[in-house]
Design a protein around this motif. Sequence first.
Motif, PDB file in Angstrom:
ATOM      1  N   VAL A 199      39.932  39.656  33.609  1.00 18.97           N
ATOM      2  CA  VAL A 199      40.382  39.309  34.946  1.00 18.97           C
ATOM      3  C   VAL A 199      40.704  37.830  34.986  1.00 18.97           C
ATOM      4  O   VAL A 199      39.945  37.003  34.498  1.00 18.97           O
ATOM      5  CB  VAL A 199      39.285  39.643  35.970  1.00 18.97           C
ATOM      6  N   TYR A 254      40.385  36.915  41.056  1.00 15.79           N
ATOM      7  CA  TYR A 254      39.846  37.968  41.897  1.00 15.79           C
ATOM      8  C   TYR A 254      39.713  37.411  43.300  1.00 15.79           C
ATOM      9  O   TYR A 254      39.675  36.199  43.503  1.00 15.79           O
ATOM     10  CB  TYR A 254      38.508  38.491  41.363  1.00 15.79           C
ATOM     11  N   ILE A 302      40.111  42.762  42.223  1.00 14.48           N
ATOM     12  CA  ILE A 302      40.860  42.062  41.177  1.00 14.48           C
ATOM     13  C   ILE A 302      42.247  41.720  41.701  1.00 14.48           C
ATOM     14  O   ILE A 302      42.916  42.543  42.318  1.00 14.48           O
ATOM     15  CB  ILE A 302      41.000  42.969  39.942  1.00 14.48           C
TER      16      ILE A 302
END
Lengths: 391, 150
Positions: free
Chosen positions: A338, A341, A330
């Motif tokens: 998220v 990433y 991440i």
Amino acid sequence: MSLCSFGVEPLSCHAWNKDRTQIALSPNNNIVNIFEKKGKEWVKIHELTEHTERITGIDWAPESNRIVTCASDRNAYVWSLKDEVWKPTLVLVRINRAATCVKWSPLENKFALGSGARLISVCYFEEENDWWLSKHIKKPLRSTILSLDWHPNNILLAAGSADFSCRVFSAYIKDIEDKPGPTAWGTKMPFGELMLEHKDSDGCGWVHSVSFSASGDQLAWVAHSSISVADAAKGKEVTHLTTDYLPLLSVLFVGPTEIVAAGHDCCPFQYTYKGPGALEFVKKLDMPKQSSKTTTSAMQHFRNLDKKATEEDSTKLDTLHQNSITQLCIVSGDKAKVEKYSSVGLDGAMVIWEFKQWGRDVELPALDSGTDCGEFEDDSFLSVQGKLGSF
Amino acid sequence: MSKNTVSDRFRKVDVDEYDENKFVDEDDVGENQGGPDEAEVDGLLRQGNLNGALHAVLKNPPLNTKNHNAKERAELLVVRVLSSFKSSDIEKAVGSLDKADVDLLMKYIYRGFEKPSDNSSAVLLQWHEKALAVGGVGSIIRVLTTRKTV
């Protein structure tokens, strides 16, 4: 999406610092390189050279700014930054085979190390003697540990292993922390207690990677030919999905129901998990742009036909990564949501992907500018705060 | 030298058997592991019901590792059924199978490759192509990683 190439050697592992301005990675040898982003370029600022064999795992603790590295030389070192120099401290892990993976716990007071010695070493710092100690989890591991992930409560640890099983253990160290409260995985959690063990009856191969969800109630793992999710909130029921692709090597929960996995197909895939029995493939996250065929001259065309009996001269893959993706990490946001990433692969490249939570290529207005975009210039997508409701 | 160094029988000792950390698969001895029913499959073949024969031969795969005879018989039977299809019918036949059956078919195909006979490899290659189109590389991965071989 932005791609950065760190040479031709495969990148074994990578880790980001807290504000994502520095990245530590290892180019398939015994050295860890720390690069810092200066403008648009990555510049090498440190080289950590204590290991004697290939480095297999790096993890960077964001708050305490310590790096832990492990290698095939059966050692692990914890590095601390003193006066702009990284100083290593040996950790007594007491393993007699190579270490394979390492992860700091959420509170950074301990870390877990997987090894080929069929055991997990949970290491913590003992103040009295000023050294790192380790406790072993041995039973019932039957083969090399391939991946580890911590539960947000800092106690439970998921381990994927080459004995075709995925397990959840308790890594509660009485000396350094308080007794944990009950979780959906169980109530009694002495050190080494097995909370979940799932062996694929069909033999779907090694469990390459494991990932807890943000709440810790779901655990996703990928094996050679399948992806599975165990749901503690629903009685530890396991949902299993066999894939039609090459083996997936890394998995990451990117939202409450969204999972990204990547592997030998060189492209991240998105899966969604809505409940027991509802694990589905959503889409490939790498839109291969139809490479504009550069106009080849007639001479080139016939030369190809003559030499290689093919009409086109292309060995490049359509995807951004030209070789398998080995690790996902991440970059911004947390497991609950998220935003970005990163992936590293055997082609020596690191790509930063944006995850569009809405699942559509639509530009949405930002409600708050509280998102941390780091220093990466990216066009389009602005993330939306959770105020719009869950999705 | 007083020791007899001529004998090399020690080289044939299977050291893995004596390894106390050896990984032992838990074998679930399932029922219906005897292999497909030969009589049923024969009947369907004679009637000309090739699709039916295919479905019948994919039932009760002998996954239990100890039953080598059953595995041999099952494999021969499967190759016979697969060879009796016309090339143009293969695609439709594969289309009528569900995912688990496609995986099982792949296992039999690869097993068939191990012991080629007459024209079997050519036929199996045609089946392989069609099964791959439906099952994807995932089905081949499962053939390679499965602990229960057919």
